[in-house]
Design a protein around this motif. Structure first.
Motif, PDB file in Angstrom:
ATOM      1  N   GLU A   1      36.687  16.042  -9.578  1.00  0.00           N
ATOM      2  CA  GLU A   1      36.136  15.056  -8.653  1.00  0.00           C
ATOM      3  C   GLU A   1      34.942  15.614  -7.880  1.00  0.00           C
ATOM      4  O   GLU A   1      33.994  14.887  -7.567  1.00  0.00           O
ATOM      5  CB  GLU A   1      37.235  14.557  -7.711  1.00  0.00           C
ATOM      6  CG  GLU A   1      38.239  13.668  -8.462  1.00  0.00           C
ATOM      7  CD  GLU A   1      39.317  13.074  -7.573  1.00  0.00           C
ATOM      8  OE1 GLU A   1      39.625  13.697  -6.526  1.00  0.00           O
ATOM      9  OE2 GLU A   1      39.858  12.000  -7.923  1.00  0.00           O
ATOM     10  N   ARG A   2      34.961  16.938  -7.589  1.00  0.00           N
ATOM     11  CA  ARG A   2      33.774  17.525  -6.965  1.00  0.00           C
ATOM     12  C   ARG A   2      32.584  17.479  -7.919  1.00  0.00           C
ATOM     13  O   ARG A   2      31.447  17.208  -7.501  1.00  0.00           O
ATOM     14  CB  ARG A   2      34.059  18.978  -6.573  1.00  0.00           C
ATOM     15  CG  ARG A   2      35.026  19.116  -5.414  1.00  0.00           C
ATOM     16  CD  ARG A   2      35.269  20.587  -5.089  1.00  0.00           C
ATOM     17  NE  ARG A   2      36.424  20.752  -4.217  1.00  0.00           N
ATOM     18  CZ  ARG A   2      36.937  21.930  -3.883  1.00  0.00           C
ATOM     19  NH1 ARG A   2      36.380  23.038  -4.359  1.00  0.00           N
ATOM     20  NH2 ARG A   2      37.981  22.006  -3.085  1.00  0.00           N
TER      21      ARG A   2
ATOM     22  N   SER B   1      25.573  12.216  -7.011  1.00  0.00           N
ATOM     23  CA  SER B   1      24.520  12.403  -6.006  1.00  0.00           C
ATOM     24  C   SER B   1      23.183  12.760  -6.651  1.00  0.00           C
ATOM     25  O   SER B   1      22.121  12.508  -6.073  1.00  0.00           O
ATOM     26  CB  SER B   1      24.927  13.503  -5.023  1.00  0.00           C
ATOM     27  OG  SER B   1      24.922  14.773  -5.666  1.00  0.00           O
TER      28      SER B   1
ATOM     29  N   ASP C   1      31.250  13.909  -7.960  1.00  0.00           N
ATOM     30  CA  ASP C   1      30.467  13.613  -6.755  1.00  0.00           C
ATOM     31  C   ASP C   1      29.078  14.237  -6.844  1.00  0.00           C
ATOM     32  O   ASP C   1      28.063  13.600  -6.474  1.00  0.00           O
ATOM     33  CB  ASP C   1      31.188  14.134  -5.517  1.00  0.00           C
ATOM     34  CG  ASP C   1      32.463  13.351  -5.213  1.00  0.00           C
ATOM     35  OD1 ASP C   1      32.593  12.229  -5.742  1.00  0.00           O
ATOM     36  OD2 ASP C   1      33.313  13.886  -4.477  1.00  0.00           O
TER      37      ASP C   1
END
Length: 922
Positions: free
Chosen positions: A722-723, A730, A726
């Motif tokens: 999930e990091r 971005s 993200d």
């Protein structure tokens, strides 16, 4: 019953022999009796009976022959048992005359009076073994048995010469006719004739043998024949005139251990082949490896081989071309007063060789610089031996003088342990086994390093092994723990002798090699360190290899001992500035980064490409001939990766650190070990954070997540996936985000199963919008797998079949393999086991081609289950064993679980097979 092979093949009962006919039956019985009590494979039996031209129907004929042996020849006295793909003759070993002969000969070796046992053994012979039987195997067996009979007869005759010389002559005479070039046999016969009082015949026999040797081999009689000839010539005298017998060997090493193979090799050289030449052997190896210890230990063990004495010279302090210093010492030791020595070197060499011509002397030349230094000192007379030690390879002696070369390496683990135990006592080591292993590892199994540490421990009984192991660990690459006040055994000084003998270009390269963190490195990496072309690096490496400072195990790959690497690093720090050292590190990292990226493009063409900076001047990169070549490079170099990342971060080259981690990531994900991936990617993630590179951080998180998933840590995997999502989001990288969702969905099925399908469908949409057909097909396959687990088999099968077609069309083998695995799984759950087996096999084939061993192992486990469901236990066991080997290759503990399953099913299968066999006529 006695099965006789030492003559015509017969079976004897109650003292009455019965011939075995026809030849096929005799050959089959002989082949089984030759290995009585052991299984002879059917293929071996066929070859022994029919040779390499086995006719059609031979197996059936062999069965008929075996049946005849059982019923007509053995009867109730033995059995032929069918077992493990072959046949076993079940009789006592003493029921075969060959076994009885060998047993008696072996017993004689340990008996204080072996003559009766040897006589009993020889009495078993009734002619030429396997008389009249045709074929290559029979001829080989005959030749071997004849040699064994000759050796036994020679031993017996030597023992009988002093008791019954006439019997010894009777036994040796026919053998001497059969083996006219055997000098030991001839010498024994000459001694027996002389002992019988027939010295004239003995002299005549010597003359015949000498003539035969000259005509057939072009050589003069060897040492033993010359000895008995002198005995004949001096018969009647009490003894030969005694000369000076030098005994110059230094003291033997009290704690010598190991080196059994090398000791045997030296013994083989000493026996001489051909025997009419002098033996020369050169021992080489890295500094501190124990060359002198081996030479002196063997020399002390074998002094009896050289009754005329042993000469010794330490050449370490002698000029490489100055034999004149040593020759007077040797001549004096041989009884020549200084006043009688000729003045010139050439004349002294001539006198030296003349003095050795009639003697059996060992000459030990220790720590020689090169071949030219030792040539004037070689003992060239038959019966003599020259044993040389050198830090350099003396291949010139092998070419010009026929010297045997023995290269010494570090000790095996067991022998390293024995060396410490010999000096410190086994109880002290047994009390601290872990510390013992750490000490051995830090010493790199180098005998000198082990001896230095052991001596320190022996003098400090209050110091524990864990304390010493901790001190050695804290010292890192420092050689201070191996320092000594005696320069002869100080490790730096010992290494320095070889180092200082090098030419300057080789010195520079050797220093740079200390910067490489792995146990071995490619030639191109060495060239990059030194900023020289690869061909020039090859020349310099060859020079280092001749000095035994590096070991070239395979073409283009060299290895440094850990302590030599530490020495090289010390010399580099002392001789070169920090900026020069940093430049070498940059070139080394550029070599690995550009080579790994090239390998990634060859092995994983669908993978994202990395935009790397140009190589530094002087750095080179590998060019791969194909996928197999690139995979071999990855497998060889991945061991150096943690050290390379440490070098990069230590030099402030963070970008190299995280890019290198990425370049190796896919190979490591497919091979493991995944704990190593976590460590490597953690370093890379920190470097990417320092460099402020969010895309690199996303890649690191993705790699960490995949490794956690492999290890079963799905919660941690989801966090890192999930990091990565993200970060990619971005950066507006939808395709990269979609790729992460593919891995994330698998872990979500464990952590939050309700979200997994939605994530996959979202990934499919991202791929579709970006026009990434391959990515969309992968998402479709993963979704199909999830639907199958939810019971929607028809739709799942359609999705996975569609994904397989797309992936095959685009040449994405790994994705296609997963699609075939999904299809097979769905078919298996639907009860279509035969179709599932075919699909599983196709998936395994593609996974193996991709070198993706972990999913290959998982697929093989499911393949085995499909075979069990289809009733084919043997195929299931084979699939599970293949799975276990794949798990082994990636270091996964599930290999043991799979093998337990194999064992459980195998026992059941064996019971069924035994039941069926008991009902069989066979």
């Amino acid at each position: 019953m006695l099965i006789r092979l030492l003559g015509p093949v017969e079976v004897e009962r109650a003292g009455r022999p019965r011939p075995v006919r026809p030849p096929q039956v005799a050959l089959a019985l002989a082949a089984l009796a030759w290995e009585a009590g052991r299984v002879v494979p059917v293929e071996s039996l066929l070859a022994r009976v029919w040779g390499d031209q086995v006719p059609a129907g031979a197996r059936h004929t062999l069965y008929t022959v075996i049946t005849r042996i059982r019923r007509e020849i053995l009867g109730d006295d033995g059995a032929v048992v069918h077992r493990l793909g072959g046949y076993l003759l079940d009789v006592d070993e003493s029921a075969v005359d060959v076994s009885r002969f060998r047993g008696l000969a072996d017993q004689a070796m340990a008996d204080p009076d072996p003559a009766p046992l040897l006589g009993e053994a020889l009495a078993l012979w009734r002619g030429d073994p396997l008389t009249g039987l045709p074929g290559e195997w029979a001829e080989r067996a005959r030749s071997r048995l004849r040699d064994e009979r000759k050796e036994a007869a020679l031993r017996w005759a030597r023992l009988m010469t002093g008791r019954d010389a006439a019997a010894a002559v009777a036994a040796l005479s026919p053998l001497a006719d059969e083996y006219p070039l055997d000098e030991l046999l001839a010498a024994a016969l000459i001694e027996a004739l002389h002992a019988w009082g027939r010295t004239a015949e003995a002299l005549a026999h010597f003359a015949r043998v000498r003539q035969t040797l000259a005509e057939e081999l072009g050589v003069e009689p060897g040492t033993e024949l010359r000895r008995v000839h002198r005995m004949l010539l001096l018969s009647g005298d009490a003894a030969e005139t005694a000369g000076v017998v030098p005994a110059q060997l230094p003291v033997d090493l009290r704690f010598f251990v190991g080196r059994a193979a090398e000791l045997d090799r030296l013994a083989a050289v000493a026996t001489g082949d051909p025997p009419a030449t002098a033996a020369i052997c050169a021992i080489s190896g890295p500094p501190g490896v124990g060359k002198s210890s081996l030479a002196l230990h063997w020399a002390h063990l074998n002094r009896d081989r050289f009754p005329d004495g042993q000469l010794y010279a330490d050449l370490s302090g002698v000029d490489a071309a100055d034999a004149a210093v040593i020759l007077p010492r040797f001549l004096g030791a041989l009884g020549i007063p200084e006043a009688q020595m000729p003045s010139g070197v050439e004349a002294r060499v001539g006198l030296y060789r003349s003095l050795l011509a009639s003697r059996r002397i060992l000459v030990v030349l220790d720590d020689a610089h090169g071949a030219e230094q030792v040539r004037p000192l070689l003992a060239t007379a038959p019966g003599c031996m020259t044993l040389i030690t050198s830090r350099a390879e003396l291949s010139g002696l092998a070419v010009a003088e026929g010297a045997a070369l023995v290269r010494l390496g570090v000790l095996p683990d067991d022998d390293a342990h024995r060396l410490l135990a010999a000096r410190l006592g086994e109880p002290r080591l047994a009390a601290e086994p872990e510390a013992t292993e750490q000490i051995i590892d830090r010493c790199g199994r180098l005998p000198l390093a082990l001896a230095i540490v052991a001596a320190q421990l022996a003098g400090r009984a209050d110091q524990s092994l864990p304390e010493v192991a901790a001190d050695l660990a804290r010292s890192g690459a420092d050689l201070e723990p191996f320092a000594h006040s005696d320069p002869a055994i100080d490790l730096r000084t010992v290494f320095g002798r070889s180092y200082r003998d090098l030419p300057e270009p080789a010195i520079r390269l050797f220093r740079r090699l200390g910067r490489h963190p792995g146990p071995h490195l490619p030639l191109a990496a060495a060239a990059s360190l030194a900023a020289v072309p690869v061909d020039r690096a090859r020349e310099l490496v060859a020079r280092l290899e001749r000095a035994n400072l590096v070991d070239v195990r395979a073409p283009g790959r060299l290895r440094l001992h850990d302590l030599l690497r530490a020495y090289a690093a010390e010399q580099e720090r002392a001789a070169e500035s920090r900026s020069v050292r940093r430049g070498a590190t940059r070139r080394l990292l550029d070599y690995y980064l550009h080579s790994a990226c090239a390998a990634s493009e060859v092995c994983y063409p669908h993978r994202e490409k990395l935009d790397v900076r140009p190589r530094a001047r002087g750095a080179v990169a590998e060019r791969f001939a194909g996928r197999a070549d690139a995979l071999r490079w990855y497998a060889d170099e991945v061991v150096a990766l943690p050290g390379l990342l440490a070098e990069a971060t230590g030099a402030g080259l963070d970008r190299h650190a995280y890019e290198l981690a990425w370049a190796f990531a896919e190979f490591m994900q497919r091979r493991g070990p995944w704990e190593q991936i976590l460590r490597v990617q953690a370093v890379a993630l920190e470097a990417a954070g320092r460099a402020g590179d969010p895309l690199a951080r996303a890649r690191c998180h993705n790699s960490i997540a995949r490794a956690h998933a492999r290890l079963g840590g799905h919660k941690e995997a989801v966090e890192h996936f999930e990091r990565a999502v993200d970060l990619h989001r971005s950066l507006d990288e939808p395709v990269l985000e979609a790729h992460v969702h593919l891995g994330l969905s698998a872990s979500l099925t464990v952590v939050r199963p309700g979200e997994a399908l939605d994530r996959l469908l979202g990934a499919r949409d991202l791929f579709r919008r970006a026009g990434d057909v391959v990515g969309e097909a992968r998402a479709l396959n993963n979704a199909g797998w999830l639907r199958a687990q939810n019971g929607d088999h028809e739709r799942a099968l359609a999705d996975c079949r569609r994904a397989q077609r797309i992936l095959a069309e685009h040449g994405y083998a790994q994705g296609e393999a997963h699609a075939w695995d999904s299809i097979a799984y769905i078919l298996q759950t639907m009860g279509e086991h035969a179709q599932a087996v075919v699909c599983y096999e196709r998936a395994v084939e593609l996974f193996r081609w991709c070198d993706d061993l972990y999913p290959a192992a998982e697929t093989l486990v499911r393949l085995g289950e499909a075979h069990v469901a289809a009733g084919d236990t043997a195929a299931a066991l084979d699939a599970w064993e293949r799975a276990a080997r794949c798990y082994d290759a990636v270091g996964d503990a599930r290999a043991r679980t799979v093998r337990d399953r194999v064992a459980a099913h195998g026992q059941h299968g064996a019971a069924v097979e035994k039941s069926l066999r008991n009902r069989s006529d066979l």
